[in-house]
Design an enzyme around this catalytic site. Sequence first.
Site, PDB file in Angstrom:
ATOM      1  CG  HIS A 130      -1.905   1.126   1.230  1.00 60.33           C
ATOM      2  ND1 HIS A 130      -1.556   2.413   1.597  1.00 60.33           N
ATOM      3  CD2 HIS A 130      -3.229   1.168   0.929  1.00 60.33           C
ATOM      4  CE1 HIS A 130      -2.620   3.197   1.513  1.00 60.33           C
ATOM      5  NE2 HIS A 130      -3.647   2.469   1.110  1.00 60.33           N
ATOM      6  NE  ARG A 131       4.779   2.230  -3.075  1.00 60.71           N
ATOM      7  CZ  ARG A 131       5.534   2.572  -4.122  1.00 60.71           C
ATOM      8  NH1 ARG A 131       6.820   2.259  -4.129  1.00 60.71           N
ATOM      9  NH2 ARG A 131       5.007   3.190  -5.152  1.00 60.71           N
ATOM     10  CG  ASP A 132       0.073   7.415   2.071  1.00 61.54           C
ATOM     11  OD1 ASP A 132       0.756   7.694   3.084  1.00 61.54           O
ATOM     12  OD2 ASP A 132      -0.635   8.240   1.475  1.00 61.54           O
ATOM     13  CB  ILE A 133      -0.764   2.016   6.194  1.00 63.38           C
ATOM     14  CG1 ILE A 133      -0.988   0.908   5.153  1.00 63.38           C
ATOM     15  CG2 ILE A 133      -1.588   1.768   7.441  1.00 63.38           C
ATOM     16  CD1 ILE A 133      -2.430   0.718   4.745  1.00 63.38           C
ATOM     17  CG  ASN A 137      -4.686   7.260   3.160  1.00 65.24           C
ATOM     18  OD1 ASN A 137      -5.411   8.201   2.848  1.00 65.24           O
ATOM     19  ND2 ASN A 137      -3.432   7.190   2.780  1.00 65.24           N
TER      20      ASN A 137
END
Length: 339
Positions: A130-133, A137
């Site tokens: 995912h790289r943006d938890i 979000n």
Amino acid sequence: ERVLLGKGAYGHVHLVMDMKRQTRVAMKRFDRTRAETEDRGVPVDALHELGCLGALGTAPHPSIIELLDVCRDAVKPCLLLHAMHGSLKTLLGLHRHREEASGLSVDAADAIHAQVREGIAHVHARGFMHRDIKCENIVCDRDQLDITTRIRIIDFGLASRYQEGRCNSLPVVTRYYRAPEVVLGFPLYTPAVDIWSAGCVYAELLSGSYFLPGETDLDQMRVIVELTGPHPAYSTLRPYSEVPAQVLQLQPNRAWPTDNEDAVARLECMLHPNPFERCWEPSVVASAALEEGKSTQAVEGFDVAVHWVRHAAALQCTSSRPDKRYILIEWLLEVAEEY
């Protein structure tokens, strides 16, 4: 009639009526103002999100936002998504104001975070990071945060397929939720970056505020080391960063957001400095060790360097800072030889 639900760096999200389905949906509209997207006509983050959600949609998960359709608003590409109530970050703020409490109870935090873990595990099982938890979000189905609250993970604009040994883009992940290997600028990071971010989310649920807030990348690394203390994995990564050695030797002086032993044990697993030993639960460490006939102690220090040196050649795909690139390769080879 549209209701603005939120906006970010790449676009806006509105609550709209879907006449086809006769229900309200969330319409995510992407702005076409980023220079790198103008030649294609479609924003890169829109392609990322569409590709990831499309792949995940073949095996829907209750903790992942559902992609309903793709459309255009004038000339802007839009995604129609399952509508939820509000972000976890917003609702945590309301909870603090309403309950006059800093964070959630351990039971409520566990119930909500279990869904986060299951959603991320599903993303990883399908081959994505995912790289943006972060709390912004994660959206909820109601404005009350308790053991019955249902959540969904959103915003896959930074999502990427994971391939072992492949260089990944940097920087990724909002700073407060960045794993140490991302802060230190190592491009061969793994899906473990999402587990670290999820650990920060869990701590935030328990405390009601950001757990590891850093003003800059250097300050972010300082905050992390003040939590974990010095660790060989940090020294392993240091040749690729500009973080002073003394920062990586700071002694721990940050407390966990709870005294609950089970919660602290989970936090220690998710916020482990070594990405190859980072996991969701203490039992995962024990079962993996038994399976491989090893002790439950983490494989640390030079073992990490030996693992990474197998993929050191992949660093040649990194176009920037070639001096740092070759210094790191030579250093890792020396470490492996000594080991």
